[in-house]
Design an enzyme around this catalytic site. Sequence first.
Site, PDB file in Angstrom:
ATOM      1  N   GLY A 282       0.829  -1.210   0.000  1.00 15.63           N
ATOM      2  CA  GLY A 282       0.000   0.000   0.000  1.00 15.63           C
ATOM      3  C   GLY A 282       0.860   1.255   0.000  1.00 15.63           C
ATOM      4  O   GLY A 282       2.090   1.199  -0.141  1.00 15.63           O
ATOM      5  N   PHE A 283       0.200   2.369   0.199  1.00 19.11           N
ATOM      6  CA  PHE A 283       0.874   3.671   0.150  1.00 19.11           C
ATOM      7  C   PHE A 283       1.951   3.772   1.243  1.00 19.11           C
ATOM      8  O   PHE A 283       3.163   3.809   0.951  1.00 19.11           O
ATOM      9  CB  PHE A 283      -0.202   4.766   0.262  1.00 19.11           C
TER      10      PHE A 283
ATOM     11  N   LEU B 296      -0.098  -2.936   8.970  1.00 18.50           N
ATOM     12  CA  LEU B 296      -0.694  -1.821   8.215  1.00 18.50           C
ATOM     13  C   LEU B 296      -1.820  -2.285   7.303  1.00 18.50           C
ATOM     14  O   LEU B 296      -2.439  -1.453   6.624  1.00 18.50           O
ATOM     15  CB  LEU B 296       0.375  -1.120   7.368  1.00 18.50           C
TER      16      LEU B 296
ATOM     17  N   TYR C 253     -14.579   1.317   9.959  1.00 16.71           N
ATOM     18  CA  TYR C 253     -13.148   1.633  10.092  1.00 16.71           C
ATOM     19  C   TYR C 253     -12.851   2.131  11.508  1.00 16.71           C
ATOM     20  O   TYR C 253     -11.972   1.605  12.184  1.00 16.71           O
ATOM     21  CB  TYR C 253     -12.796   2.683   9.055  1.00 16.71           C
TER      22      TYR C 253
END
Length: 321
Positions: free
Chosen positions: A12-13, A73, A145
């Site tokens: 991911g980022f 993460l 989330y």
Amino acid sequence: MSRTILVTGGAGFIGSHLCQALIDRGDGVVCLDNFSTGDRANIAHLLDNKNFSVLVQDVAEPITVEVDEIYNLACPASPVHYQRDPVQTTRTCVLGAISVLELARKLGVPVLQASTSEIYGDPEVHPQIETYVGHVNPIGPRACYDEGKRCAETLFFDYHRQYDTKIKIARIFNTYGPNMAPDDGRVVSNFIVQALSGNPLTIHGTGSQTRSFCYVDDTVAALIALMDTPKGVTGPINIGNPEEHTVRGIAEMIVAAIASSSSLDLRPLPEDDPRRRRPDINLALTVLNWSPTISLNEGLARTIDYFRGEGAPARKDASAF
Ligand code: NAD
Ligand code: UDP
């Protein structure tokens, strides 16, 4: 002595920058990812490195690797993505936490949780300090989330108290930079992509809501510094840039930096969108001796270069997988 480190969400980022930073300092890295929001291109340039390997799996499934440290993460982070399949988001947060905690417990190694400023919800305390318990709507569209990440923090502390698991919790505030996907949906990448293409910038509400933006290199440095603290340091510790900007202000900065002809297009404010957000980073300053070093102007310039294709690292064909 070289160590092997598991980074879940490593494609991911933020995860891809973390993998790179750990490889650069001589560690071995196992990147676990299911590529739901991550991009193979973010890590393709690491594939030839003998210290780097990839495990394609869901973080919620049992993990069987021998490692010395774990960074967790794996989780979609953009509201657009985490609301697309909210049940899967909660599952990733909660079962993913149990999965990495079980591994850490079995191996006796430290595990760092990428938690979030969303723990504070739409905060009634400003700036947000770690002792503030938050103001979260448990049944709103962001809850998958927010509550998922809150439950993950609960699990981390319960494993710590019940099994003496070595835990570290980083509450990350809005982070931006290269390797964000053009369709990520978060504000900085959206505005840059829109401004570069001359399309209107989609401002939610009046744009008077605020965020505090931290460049990804600063965030990654803080995550590594937190992992490197002695066992007794658990966090949670806020990681973010305390400089606060309105969304409209960010739009204007990006339009100016690109000298774009884009106009501003006001759209409805999404439900439960936090009105303001700024980290109190005194704990990070004291415990990690860390504070952000990259200004918003500099970070935006680097990110704009990336989206223009000028600053992107040499990427291989992702079909190498
Ligand atoms: P991202 O979406 O770019 O990266 C998340 C990665 O996790 C992706 O590679 C995705 O494919 C992977 N993933 C998602 N679900 C998975 C699953 N079930 N199993 C395995 N892999 C899975 O997001 P990001 O911005 O890099 O965020 C990384 C972490 O940092 C997330 O946990 C996020 O909650 C946290 N965080 C990020 C920010 C931010 O501003 N970027 C702020 C607060 C917290
Ligand atoms: N936002 C916006 N336009 C966009 C994307 C986001 O105005 O195209 C707003 C969003 O509603 C929020 C802020 O920008 O108020 C930050 O949104 P982002 O998705 O980046 O992260 P959040 O902090 O809300 O998780």
